[in-house]
Scaffold this motif. Structure first.
Motif, PDB file in Angstrom:
ATOM      1  N   ASP A   1     -47.220  -3.056 -39.033  1.00 50.47           N
ATOM      2  CA  ASP A   1     -46.558  -1.872 -38.922  1.00 50.47           C
ATOM      3  C   ASP A   1     -45.990  -1.546 -40.414  1.00 50.47           C
ATOM      4  O   ASP A   1     -45.866  -0.074 -40.668  1.00 50.47           O
ATOM      5  CB  ASP A   1     -45.299  -2.078 -38.061  1.00 50.47           C
ATOM      6  CG  ASP A   1     -45.609  -1.963 -36.414  1.00 50.47           C
ATOM      7  OD1 ASP A   1     -46.868  -2.035 -36.443  1.00 50.47           O
ATOM      8  OD2 ASP A   1     -44.796  -2.438 -35.770  1.00 50.47           O
ATOM      9  N   HIS A   2     -45.620  -2.715 -40.991  1.00 52.21           N
ATOM     10  CA  HIS A   2     -44.909  -2.150 -42.626  1.00 52.21           C
ATOM     11  C   HIS A   2     -46.094  -1.417 -43.262  1.00 52.21           C
ATOM     12  O   HIS A   2     -45.832  -0.317 -44.001  1.00 52.21           O
ATOM     13  CB  HIS A   2     -44.495  -3.522 -43.104  1.00 52.21           C
ATOM     14  CG  HIS A   2     -43.583  -3.339 -44.226  1.00 52.21           C
ATOM     15  ND1 HIS A   2     -43.021  -4.464 -44.728  1.00 52.21           N
ATOM     16  CD2 HIS A   2     -43.426  -2.406 -45.200  1.00 52.21           C
ATOM     17  CE1 HIS A   2     -42.493  -4.128 -45.909  1.00 52.21           C
ATOM     18  NE2 HIS A   2     -42.596  -2.803 -46.043  1.00 52.21           N
ATOM     19  N   ARG A   3     -47.306  -1.739 -43.274  1.00 50.71           N
ATOM     20  CA  ARG A   3     -48.179  -1.090 -44.055  1.00 50.71           C
ATOM     21  C   ARG A   3     -48.490   0.257 -43.285  1.00 50.71           C
ATOM     22  O   ARG A   3     -48.537   1.131 -44.225  1.00 50.71           O
ATOM     23  CB  ARG A   3     -49.572  -1.824 -44.242  1.00 50.71           C
ATOM     24  CG  ARG A   3     -49.146  -3.173 -44.770  1.00 50.71           C
ATOM     25  CD  ARG A   3     -50.324  -4.209 -45.070  1.00 50.71           C
ATOM     26  NE  ARG A   3     -50.461  -5.342 -45.675  1.00 50.71           N
ATOM     27  CZ  ARG A   3     -49.942  -5.582 -46.771  1.00 50.71           C
ATOM     28  NH1 ARG A   3     -49.951  -4.683 -47.736  1.00 50.71           N
ATOM     29  NH2 ARG A   3     -49.703  -6.944 -47.156  1.00 50.71           N
TER      30      ARG A   3
ATOM     31  N   GLN B   1     -49.792   3.829 -55.654  1.00 53.03           N
ATOM     32  CA  GLN B   1     -49.377   2.438 -55.585  1.00 53.03           C
ATOM     33  C   GLN B   1     -48.978   2.125 -54.079  1.00 53.03           C
ATOM     34  O   GLN B   1     -49.172   0.809 -53.430  1.00 53.03           O
ATOM     35  CB  GLN B   1     -48.165   2.213 -56.475  1.00 53.03           C
ATOM     36  CG  GLN B   1     -48.654   2.044 -58.033  1.00 53.03           C
ATOM     37  CD  GLN B   1     -49.490   1.023 -58.244  1.00 53.03           C
ATOM     38  OE1 GLN B   1     -50.758   0.886 -58.036  1.00 53.03           O
ATOM     39  NE2 GLN B   1     -48.912  -0.064 -58.764  1.00 53.03           N
ATOM     40  N   ALA B   2     -48.199   2.854 -53.301  1.00 49.85           N
ATOM     41  CA  ALA B   2     -47.983   2.726 -52.018  1.00 49.85           C
ATOM     42  C   ALA B   2     -48.980   2.668 -51.061  1.00 49.85           C
ATOM     43  O   ALA B   2     -49.083   1.686 -50.479  1.00 49.85           O
ATOM     44  CB  ALA B   2     -47.033   4.021 -51.456  1.00 49.85           C
ATOM     45  N   ARG B   3     -50.153   3.469 -51.269  1.00 52.83           N
ATOM     46  CA  ARG B   3     -51.431   3.239 -50.614  1.00 52.83           C
ATOM     47  C   ARG B   3     -52.208   1.922 -51.114  1.00 52.83           C
ATOM     48  O   ARG B   3     -52.484   1.074 -50.255  1.00 52.83           O
ATOM     49  CB  ARG B   3     -52.234   4.417 -50.874  1.00 52.83           C
ATOM     50  CG  ARG B   3     -51.707   5.532 -50.488  1.00 52.83           C
ATOM     51  CD  ARG B   3     -52.730   6.935 -50.683  1.00 52.83           C
ATOM     52  NE  ARG B   3     -52.290   8.036 -50.430  1.00 52.83           N
ATOM     53  CZ  ARG B   3     -51.942   8.677 -49.192  1.00 52.83           C
ATOM     54  NH1 ARG B   3     -51.890   7.951 -48.204  1.00 52.83           N
ATOM     55  NH2 ARG B   3     -51.273  10.108 -49.219  1.00 52.83           N
TER      56      ARG B   3
ATOM     57  N   ALA C   1     -41.585   6.547 -51.061  1.00 52.40           N
ATOM     58  CA  ALA C   1     -42.849   5.768 -50.478  1.00 52.40           C
ATOM     59  C   ALA C   1     -43.311   4.605 -50.909  1.00 52.40           C
ATOM     60  O   ALA C   1     -43.726   3.931 -50.351  1.00 52.40           O
ATOM     61  CB  ALA C   1     -43.850   7.124 -50.603  1.00 52.40           C
ATOM     62  N   ALA C   2     -43.316   4.679 -52.442  1.00 51.02           N
ATOM     63  CA  ALA C   2     -43.740   3.544 -53.108  1.00 51.02           C
ATOM     64  C   ALA C   2     -42.542   2.358 -52.755  1.00 51.02           C
ATOM     65  O   ALA C   2     -43.022   1.273 -52.883  1.00 51.02           O
ATOM     66  CB  ALA C   2     -43.638   3.907 -54.692  1.00 51.02           C
ATOM     67  N   ALA C   3     -41.328   2.517 -52.578  1.00 47.44           N
ATOM     68  CA  ALA C   3     -40.392   1.515 -52.320  1.00 47.44           C
ATOM     69  C   ALA C   3     -40.563   1.231 -50.915  1.00 47.44           C
ATOM     70  O   ALA C   3     -39.876  -0.032 -50.700  1.00 47.44           O
ATOM     71  CB  ALA C   3     -38.960   2.349 -52.347  1.00 47.44           C
ATOM     72  N   VAL C   4     -41.435   1.711 -49.997  1.00 50.50           N
ATOM     73  CA  VAL C   4     -41.441   1.092 -48.716  1.00 50.50           C
ATOM     74  C   VAL C   4     -42.161  -0.402 -48.793  1.00 50.50           C
ATOM     75  O   VAL C   4     -41.887  -1.186 -48.011  1.00 50.50           O
ATOM     76  CB  VAL C   4     -42.564   1.919 -47.688  1.00 50.50           C
ATOM     77  CG1 VAL C   4     -42.851   1.207 -46.589  1.00 50.50           C
ATOM     78  CG2 VAL C   4     -41.728   3.393 -47.539  1.00 50.50           C
ATOM     79  N   ALA C   5     -42.956  -0.663 -49.859  1.00 52.78           N
ATOM     80  CA  ALA C   5     -43.346  -2.054 -50.030  1.00 52.78           C
ATOM     81  C   ALA C   5     -42.323  -2.931 -49.978  1.00 52.78           C
ATOM     82  O   ALA C   5     -42.369  -4.218 -49.523  1.00 52.78           O
ATOM     83  CB  ALA C   5     -44.369  -1.943 -51.262  1.00 52.78           C
TER      84      ALA C   5
ATOM     85  N   HIS D   1     -37.409   2.490 -46.319  1.00 54.80           N
ATOM     86  CA  HIS D   1     -37.582   3.417 -47.245  1.00 54.80           C
ATOM     87  C   HIS D   1     -38.523   4.557 -46.509  1.00 54.80           C
ATOM     88  O   HIS D   1     -38.678   5.582 -47.093  1.00 54.80           O
ATOM     89  CB  HIS D   1     -38.059   3.015 -48.613  1.00 54.80           C
ATOM     90  CG  HIS D   1     -36.986   2.552 -49.258  1.00 54.80           C
ATOM     91  ND1 HIS D   1     -35.914   3.284 -49.819  1.00 54.80           N
ATOM     92  CD2 HIS D   1     -36.730   1.158 -49.602  1.00 54.80           C
ATOM     93  CE1 HIS D   1     -35.120   2.419 -50.542  1.00 54.80           C
ATOM     94  NE2 HIS D   1     -35.511   1.056 -50.461  1.00 54.80           N
ATOM     95  N   GLU D   2     -39.289   4.352 -45.657  1.00 55.71           N
ATOM     96  CA  GLU D   2     -40.083   5.234 -45.010  1.00 55.71           C
ATOM     97  C   GLU D   2     -39.362   6.573 -44.567  1.00 55.71           C
ATOM     98  O   GLU D   2     -39.872   7.776 -44.697  1.00 55.71           O
ATOM     99  CB  GLU D   2     -40.939   4.774 -43.900  1.00 55.71           C
ATOM    100  CG  GLU D   2     -40.695   5.333 -42.466  1.00 55.71           C
ATOM    101  CD  GLU D   2     -39.430   4.494 -41.848  1.00 55.71           C
ATOM    102  OE1 GLU D   2     -39.024   4.982 -40.689  1.00 55.71           O
ATOM    103  OE2 GLU D   2     -38.925   3.762 -42.379  1.00 55.71           O
TER     104      GLU D   2
END
Length: 148
Positions: A1-3, A36-38, A78-82, A87-88
């Protein structure tokens, strides 16, 4: 789910990136953050690399106002979701704020709701209820942009 959350957040940020790029065509930091998020979601970069790109995108936003600023923040989130999955919602909320800021005053709420509905249509089935619940629970922290 995180990805999946990272990919959805990247989609939300990508949808409004043009507001930033129209204002700052030579600055690729928000675009790189989305990439980077992708890449993180595909397992190609580390969390730290994606989080670093998030900070650079947020740095690109600081001196700006309006839709360009909000779009850069969406990319950073978006990049911080990692780093932190929550952050989504930030990516989605800032994207809605970008659309609102780009719209004439009388049309801002309607434009924001249209963006919110577009975002929801992009949600993969596996995370749809998770995100919608999160939007309901944390709406007040996201300027109530999901109340549409």
């Amino acid at each position: 789910d995180h990805r999946l959350l990272a990919l959805w957040a990247a989609d939300c940020a990508q949808h409004v990136l043009h507001y930033f790029e129209q204002a700052q065509p030579a600055d690729d930091r928000p675009r790189q953050a989305i990439r980077q998020a992708r890449a993180w979601a595909r397992g190609e970069v580390t969390m730290t690399q994606s989080r670093t790109a998030a900070g650079h995108a947020m740095g690109a936003a600081r001196a700006l106002k309006g839709a360009a600023r909000e779009a850069a923040y969406a990319a950073g989130q978006a990049a911080a979701v990692a780093h932190v999955a929550a952050h989504e919602l930030g990516a989605a909320a800032y994207a809605i704020r970008a659309v609102r800021a780009a719209s004439p005053q009388a049309e801002r709420l309607q434009a924001g709701c249209a963006e919110c509905h577009w975002q929801r249509a992009q949600l993969p089935a596996q995370i749809r209820e998770l995100v919608l619940d999160d939007q309901r629970l944390r709406s007040q922290y996201c300027w109530f942009v999901f109340d549409c």
